[in-house]
Design a protein around this motif. Structure first.
Motif, short mmCIF file in Angstrom:
data_model
loop_
_atom_site.label_atom_id
_atom_site.label_comp_id
_atom_site.label_asym_id
_atom_site.label_seq_id
_atom_site.Cartn_x
_atom_site.Cartn_y
_atom_site.Cartn_z
N GLN A 245 0.83 -1.07 -0.06
CA GLN A 245 -0.07 -0.01 0.07
C GLN A 245 0.95 1.19 0.13
O GLN A 245 1.76 1.28 0.76
N SER A 246 0.25 2.43 -0.80
CA SER A 246 1.36 3.64 -0.65
C SER A 246 0.24 4.70 -0.85
O SER A 246 -0.81 4.65 -1.11
N VAL A 247 0.76 5.82 -0.36
CA VAL A 247 -0.14 6.95 -0.68
C VAL A 247 0.82 8.27 -1.21
O VAL A 247 2.18 8.22 -0.76
N ASP B 256 -5.06 -1.14 3.72
CA ASP B 256 -5.64 -1.98 2.82
C ASP B 256 -6.78 -3.18 3.36
O ASP B 256 -6.21 -3.67 4.37
N SER B 257 -7.88 -3.08 2.91
CA SER B 257 -9.01 -4.00 3.75
C SER B 257 -8.89 -5.47 3.27
O SER B 257 -9.59 -6.14 3.83
N ALA B 258 -8.00 -5.80 2.33
CA ALA B 258 -8.00 -7.12 1.82
C ALA B 258 -7.52 -7.82 2.93
O ALA B 258 -6.62 -7.51 3.64
N SER B 259 -7.97 -8.99 2.80
CA SER B 259 -7.59 -10.28 4.16
C SER B 259 -6.23 -10.39 3.68
O SER B 259 -5.28 -10.52 2.76
N GLY B 260 -5.54 -10.08 4.93
CA GLY B 260 -4.04 -10.26 5.03
C GLY B 260 -3.49 -8.83 4.88
O GLY B 260 -2.14 -8.86 4.96
N GLY B 261 -4.42 -7.89 4.62
CA GLY B 261 -3.71 -6.45 4.53
C GLY B 261 -3.03 -6.02 5.71
O GLY B 261 -3.73 -6.34 6.92
N SER B 262 -2.50 -5.12 5.95
CA SER B 262 -1.91 -4.51 7.03
C SER B 262 -2.60 -3.65 7.71
O SER B 262 -3.67 -3.07 6.83
N TYR B 263 -3.02 -3.92 9.16
CA TYR B 263 -3.76 -2.72 9.66
C TYR B 263 -3.08 -1.66 10.15
O TYR B 263 -3.57 -0.89 10.95
N ILE B 264 -1.58 -1.66 9.69
CA ILE B 264 -0.93 -0.30 10.00
C ILE B 264 -1.13 0.59 8.81
O ILE B 264 -1.03 0.29 7.76
N PRO B 265 -1.49 1.74 9.06
CA PRO B 265 -1.91 2.76 7.98
C PRO B 265 -0.34 3.30 7.42
O PRO B 265 0.62 3.15 8.31
N THR B 266 -0.52 3.48 6.10
CA THR B 266 0.67 3.94 5.42
C THR B 266 0.23 5.40 5.20
O THR B 266 -0.72 6.03 4.80
#
Lengths: 116, 115
Positions: free
Chosen positions: A2-4, A95-105
């Motif tokens: 994930q990126s911003v 990322d809401s995808a399964s396995g996605g990080s719950y840590i925000p970027t």
């Protein structure tokens, strides 16, 4: 991954004019999107978030943001800027995808300067 | 309700010295996070505690950084020995959970300057 991206280091606007602070993102699944503001000598304050539902999200201090999936954007807006809105603004994504990080970027931040 | 607090607000040390930063999360928040922002860059994740356990420490730069959260309340982040590139603002955040509706509440940050 994930990126911003916050393409503008600084945004200048006259008091009373509308303001926009830009943010684009990249995630594998659906995004959870956040805006935070940092006033001088203060911590990051949560402004608003998009999880699901209406694309236009309203937050604190009269700010709103529009989720645009096709453009992968989540721009922050306010109809009439105040001098007191001058601060550093950060966009963040999860990322809401399964396995996605719950840590925000987070993005690099955009300095908003509102001139009297 | 008290927010997240951090101490000190500023720290200036010389290269090679040790510094310990402290974070007190919001009472009842099991999740505690450390982040760092180097001047002009993104806010980067360092690590995440759930109560006293390290859930994710993938962002820790190297073994000069040691974070602890004894008892699952406040947390400390020690840098030993400090290097010039460690300069930046260290933010702490807490949240009650990690679900999508749990935004993180941030502290004011500690500005660390290594000379």
């Amino acid at each position: 991954a994930q990126s911003v991206a916050q393409p503008e280091d600084q945004v200048n606007v006259a008091e009373g004019n509308p303001l926009t602070v830009k943010c684009t993102y990249s995630v594998s699944g659906n995004p959870y999107l956040f805006w935070y503001v940092q006033y001088p000598n203060r911590g990051l304050q949560f402004l608003l978030k998009y999880i699901t539902g209406d694309n236009l999200v309203k937050g604190s201090y009269g700010f709103e943001a529009e989720f645009n999936k096709s453009q992968t954007s989540f721009h922050l807006k306010k109809p009439s800027a105040l001098v007191s809105d001058s601060a550093l603004y950060f966009c963040a994504v999860r990322d809401s995808a399964s396995g996605g990080s719950y840590i925000p970027t987070f993005g690099r931040g955009t300095s908003l300067i509102v001139h009297p | 309700e008290a927010g997240v607090t951090q101490f000190p607000s500023h720290s200036v040390i010389e290269k090679g010295q040790t510094v310990t930063l402290r974070c007190d999360p919001i009472s009842g928040h099991d999740n505690l996070y450390w982040y760092r922002r180097v001047m002009g860059k993104e806010i980067k994740f360092l690590l995440h505690f759930v109560k006293e356990s390290k859930q994710d420490e993938s962002g820790m730069p190297n073994n000069r950084f040691l974070a602890e959260r004894t008892g699952g309340t406040y947390s400390t982040l020690k840098v030993q020995p400090a290097e010039l590139e460690d300069s930046g603002v260290y933010f702490c955040a807490s949240s009650p959970g990690t679900g999508s509706y749990n935004e993180q509440f941030f502290g004011p940050g500690t500005r660390l300057t290594v000379l």
